[in-house]
Design an enzyme around this catalytic site. Structure first.
Site, mmCIF file in Angstrom:
data_model
loop_
_atom_site.group_PDB
_atom_site.id
_atom_site.type_symbol
_atom_site.label_atom_id
_atom_site.label_comp_id
_atom_site.label_asym_id
_atom_site.label_seq_id
_atom_site.Cartn_x
_atom_site.Cartn_y
_atom_site.Cartn_z
ATOM 1 N N SER A 154 0.674 -1.313 0.086
ATOM 2 C CA SER A 154 -0.013 -0.045 0.005
ATOM 3 C C SER A 154 0.896 1.197 0.186
ATOM 4 C CB SER A 154 -0.978 0.144 1.319
ATOM 5 O OG SER A 154 -2.112 -0.808 0.996
ATOM 6 N N LYS B 92 0.661 3.499 -3.027
ATOM 7 C CA LYS B 92 -0.525 4.238 -3.112
ATOM 8 C C LYS B 92 0.049 5.769 -3.028
ATOM 9 C CE LYS B 92 -3.941 0.816 -1.473
ATOM 10 N NZ LYS B 92 -4.445 0.397 -0.287
ATOM 11 N N TYR C 140 -2.346 -2.011 -10.742
ATOM 12 C CA TYR C 140 -2.168 -1.973 -9.005
ATOM 13 C C TYR C 140 -1.589 -2.821 -8.464
ATOM 14 C CZ TYR C 140 -3.928 -2.141 -4.390
ATOM 15 O OH TYR C 140 -4.242 -2.136 -3.111
ATOM 16 N N TYR D 95 -4.360 3.343 7.465
ATOM 17 C CA TYR D 95 -5.838 2.693 7.190
ATOM 18 C C TYR D 95 -6.691 3.074 8.341
ATOM 19 C CZ TYR D 95 -2.321 -0.832 5.511
ATOM 20 O OH TYR D 95 -1.284 -1.492 4.843
ATOM 21 N N VAL E 65 1.016 -3.709 3.810
ATOM 22 C CA VAL E 65 0.886 -5.299 4.411
ATOM 23 C C VAL E 65 2.110 -5.943 4.276
ATOM 24 C CG1 VAL E 65 -1.529 -5.312 4.382
ATOM 25 C CG2 VAL E 65 -0.069 -6.389 2.576
HETATM 26 N N1 LIG Z 1 -2.807 -2.652 2.618
HETATM 27 C C1 LIG Z 1 -2.167 -3.208 1.715
HETATM 28 O O1 LIG Z 1 -0.689 -3.061 1.799
HETATM 29 C C2 LIG Z 1 -2.610 -3.802 0.742
HETATM 30 C C3 LIG Z 1 -2.086 -3.848 -0.534
HETATM 31 C C4 LIG Z 1 -2.194 -5.278 -1.232
HETATM 32 N N2 LIG Z 1 -1.543 -5.393 -2.439
HETATM 33 C C5 LIG Z 1 -3.961 -5.409 -1.341
HETATM 34 O O2 LIG Z 1 -4.381 -4.872 -2.351
HETATM 35 O O3 LIG Z 1 -4.793 -6.166 -0.488
#
Ligand SMILES: NC(=O)CC[C@H](N)C(=O)O
Length: 303
Positions: free
Chosen positions: A61, A64, A188, A239, A257
């Site tokens: 994430s 992003k 993505y 988050y 994650v």
């Molecule tokens: N929170 C994350 O790092 C999520 C990224 C992961 N690739 C997903 O889409 O679930």
């Protein structure tokens, strides 16, 4: 400083045992849950690393933030924010709830999966490869790592289990926010699997901390875009733990994650952390504890 960081890493390493690996992406479930490492890069030119961490891990994430920056560079703020909002959701990153229940016309922000997929679709390029190559080029420029690339194993592993992201990409297609479902999903997932290291994250953090100037003083990102990225990091970067993190830590940060955390302390330092064992909300359990104590000791809160 090095000793202090080393002591803190040792203090919080046992906490990592209480966390959980992100095994919904099976390859990430194979990481060492006890690893924890940090790099701090200061505005006055020091780089200090401590701990033991995987030499390389994926952005997940954290990507992003990079794609938001690139999409704004490509299309401008107006177009980007006509398709994705600016409000935190208070829900997990992959939640479908608000997309559906409140029949929103666009995802609430670019740090949740639905919003990030809209953002990825706005990046210039006619194919997945062209878009991802441009994202990688920006990561290379920001981190100074020449070997940046996609960890194919992680990408494949997530692709196989990407049911929720497939659902989300179809919802944003139905909302008429993207053109090509497959191109968006694959771009993505590939951006999430881009390989970095702690020092690379610290460099990105320092660049944001210095209003878009890298450690050499070169302006890589416009100050207005750097500010915008940091603001999203504060409001949505951790988050649905972003509120508590702002109060306890008070540093613009973005987690992934894989256990990575990118943090930018305005005009002072960039911080990169990795500790793959996660807390219930998906943030590195040891990493957050480490950053919390560091922020207190060094008085880093921006508030
Ligand atoms: N929170 C994350 O790092 C999520 C990224 C992961 N690739 C997903 O889409 O679930």
């Amino acid at each position: 400083m090095k000793n202090e960081l080393q002591q803190l890493v040792e203090k919080y390493r046992p906490l990592c045992e209480q966390g959980k690996l992100a095994d919904y992406i099976p390859v990430l479930g194979k990481q060492d849950p006890r690893s924890l490492g940090i790099t701090v890069m200061t505005a006055d030119g020091q780089t200090i690393s401590a701990g033991m961490c995987p030499t390389q891990f994926t952005l997940q994430s954290i990507s992003k933030v990079i794609t938001l920056i690139l999409a704004i560079m490509d299309c401008g703020e107006e177009e980007v924010f006509s398709k994705v909002g600016m409000e935190p959701t208070g829900d997990p990153f992959n939640s479908i709830y608000k997309m559906e229940v409140f029949a929103h016309t666009r995802p609430l922000n670019p740090m949740i999966n639905a919003g990030a997929m809209v953002v990825s679709s706005l990046i210039k390029g006619d194919s997945i490869e062209q878009k991802v190559t441009r994202i990688i080029a920006l990561v290379k420029q920001l981190t100074g790592i020449s070997q940046v690339g996609v960890m194919e194993e992680v990408y494949e592993s997530e692709l196989e289990h990407a049911h929720r992201n497939r659902a989300l990409v179809h919802i944003i297609k139905e909302m008429d926010l993207i053109k090509d479902v497959d191109m968006t999903l694959h771009t993505y997932l590939r951006q999430c699997a881009i390989r970095v290291d702690c020092e690379g994250l610290a460099k990105i953090g320092l660049c944001l901390a210095q209003d878009g100037k890298n450690e050499m003083g070169e302006q890589i990102i416009k100050p207005t875009i750097a500010r915008l990225a940091k603001t999203f990091m504060v409001t949505c970067g951790m988050y649905n733990a972003s509120g508590e993190f702002a109060i306890r830590v008070g540093i613009p940060a973005k987690s992934g994650v894989s256990g990575g955390i990118l943090a930018a302390v305005p005009h002072k330092m960039g911080i990169g952390i990795v500790g793959p064992a996660l807390d219930q909300k998906g943030n590195s359990i040891g990493g957050v504890a480490l950053l919390t104590e560091l922020a207190k000791r060094w008085n880093l809160s921006i508030f």
